[in-house]
Scaffold this motif. Sequence first.
Motif, PDB file in Angstrom:
ATOM      1  N   ASP A  32    -107.771 -28.072 -26.812  1.00 19.80           N
ATOM      2  CA  ASP A  32    -107.754 -27.039 -25.787  1.00 19.80           C
ATOM      3  C   ASP A  32    -109.151 -26.438 -25.633  1.00 19.80           C
ATOM      4  N   PRO A  33    -109.392 -25.658 -24.562  1.00 19.49           N
ATOM      5  CA  PRO A  33    -110.720 -25.098 -24.349  1.00 19.49           C
ATOM      6  C   PRO A  33    -111.243 -24.273 -25.528  1.00 19.49           C
ATOM      7  N   LEU A  61    -117.656 -27.884 -13.823  1.00 20.18           N
ATOM      8  CA  LEU A  61    -116.282 -27.962 -13.301  1.00 20.18           C
ATOM      9  C   LEU A  61    -116.028 -26.923 -12.217  1.00 20.18           C
ATOM     10  N   GLN A  67    -111.811 -30.432 -11.061  1.00 21.23           N
ATOM     11  CA  GLN A  67    -110.808 -29.685 -11.820  1.00 21.23           C
ATOM     12  C   GLN A  67    -109.459 -30.393 -11.794  1.00 21.23           C
ATOM     13  N   LEU A  70    -109.330 -33.377 -14.134  1.00 16.82           N
ATOM     14  CA  LEU A  70    -109.204 -33.047 -15.558  1.00 16.82           C
ATOM     15  C   LEU A  70    -108.008 -32.160 -15.846  1.00 16.82           C
ATOM     16  N   VAL A  72    -107.409 -28.953 -14.926  1.00 15.27           N
ATOM     17  CA  VAL A  72    -107.767 -27.577 -15.301  1.00 15.27           C
ATOM     18  C   VAL A  72    -107.856 -26.721 -14.044  1.00 15.27           C
ATOM     19  N   ASP A  76    -116.152 -24.506 -16.806  1.00 15.57           N
ATOM     20  CA  ASP A  76    -116.552 -24.378 -18.204  1.00 15.57           C
ATOM     21  C   ASP A  76    -118.032 -24.009 -18.236  1.00 15.57           C
ATOM     22  N   THR A 148    -112.510 -35.918 -21.894  1.00 19.01           N
ATOM     23  CA  THR A 148    -111.491 -34.999 -21.409  1.00 19.01           C
ATOM     24  C   THR A 148    -112.115 -33.607 -21.411  1.00 19.01           C
ATOM     25  N   LEU A 149    -111.353 -32.604 -21.046  1.00 16.56           N
ATOM     26  CA  LEU A 149    -111.884 -31.246 -21.000  1.00 16.56           C
ATOM     27  C   LEU A 149    -112.437 -30.809 -22.346  1.00 16.56           C
ATOM     28  N   THR A 152    -115.896 -32.499 -23.123  1.00 10.67           N
ATOM     29  CA  THR A 152    -117.079 -32.009 -22.413  1.00 10.67           C
ATOM     30  C   THR A 152    -117.446 -30.592 -22.840  1.00 10.67           C
ATOM     31  N   ILE A 153    -116.457 -29.729 -23.089  1.00  7.51           N
ATOM     32  CA  ILE A 153    -116.787 -28.385 -23.571  1.00  7.51           C
ATOM     33  C   ILE A 153    -117.473 -28.463 -24.923  1.00  7.51           C
ATOM     34  N   ALA A 157    -120.804 -28.711 -22.533  1.00  8.18           N
ATOM     35  CA  ALA A 157    -120.501 -28.887 -21.109  1.00  8.18           C
ATOM     36  C   ALA A 157    -121.310 -30.024 -20.498  1.00  8.18           C
TER      37      ALA A 157
END
Length: 258
Positions: A32-33, A61, A67, A70, A72, A76, A148-149, A152-153, A157
Amino acid sequence: MDEWAEAAGRLHEAERSGKPCAPVRDLLARADPATGYAVQEINTRRSLADGRRLVGRKIGLTSQVVQRQLGVDQPDFGMLFADMAFPDGLPIPAERFLQPKAEAEVALVLASDLEGGPFTVADVIRAVDFVLPAIEIVDSRIADWDITLVDTIADNASSGGFVLGNTPVGLRGLDLRLAGMAMTLRGKEVSTGAGAACLGHPLNAAVWLADALGRTAFPLRAGDVVLTGSLGPVVPVAAGDVFEARIEGVGSVRAVFQ
């Protein structure tokens, strides 16, 4: 947590060695983020301990299309360090990057801190000193951009570097929502868009970022650069490429890869 440290270590080693790594999502129990930012912060603090200077943030994003891809509903962010900045029009060593792509953006430079919050767009406008055109060099330490999200975070990013134009422009009288962008590669147009592509307006993205960071250990500070998000499609980069981005009312900037 050990898994966060292992993920951060994998990304750090990929950057150090210049060899892309496997995705980090397989190391994380929660993809998760919040987990991604925890991994990102480990490498942020490592960079600061190594003497790198934090000079701003990038927002990613901001495109609704991306968005949706992905899954979301918000952007980010990643950290910008001084050694990621390259001069307008001067050679950039392409070998500094693993899998670079270029995108044109509006950059905001702050005159005052944005700590606390929540913030309004008026707060952000008052905090902005001037605007510059920018080309962000996005890059991924993860092989083949298999992200995935959370990947990349965690990977800051997917930030690699940036080039800022050299002529500052004030916000007064500037309609960034309608500002058209055109980016060329060796004189051929390869990307177009407008400020509205960035969360409807680049200042919307800046408000989101200020709120996201305002009560953290890394709020936005006077002098920080904020890359507000891509105004058009990203374009792969190769040695020898020369990009020029022009943004209506803001100016132009060149990224020259060697």
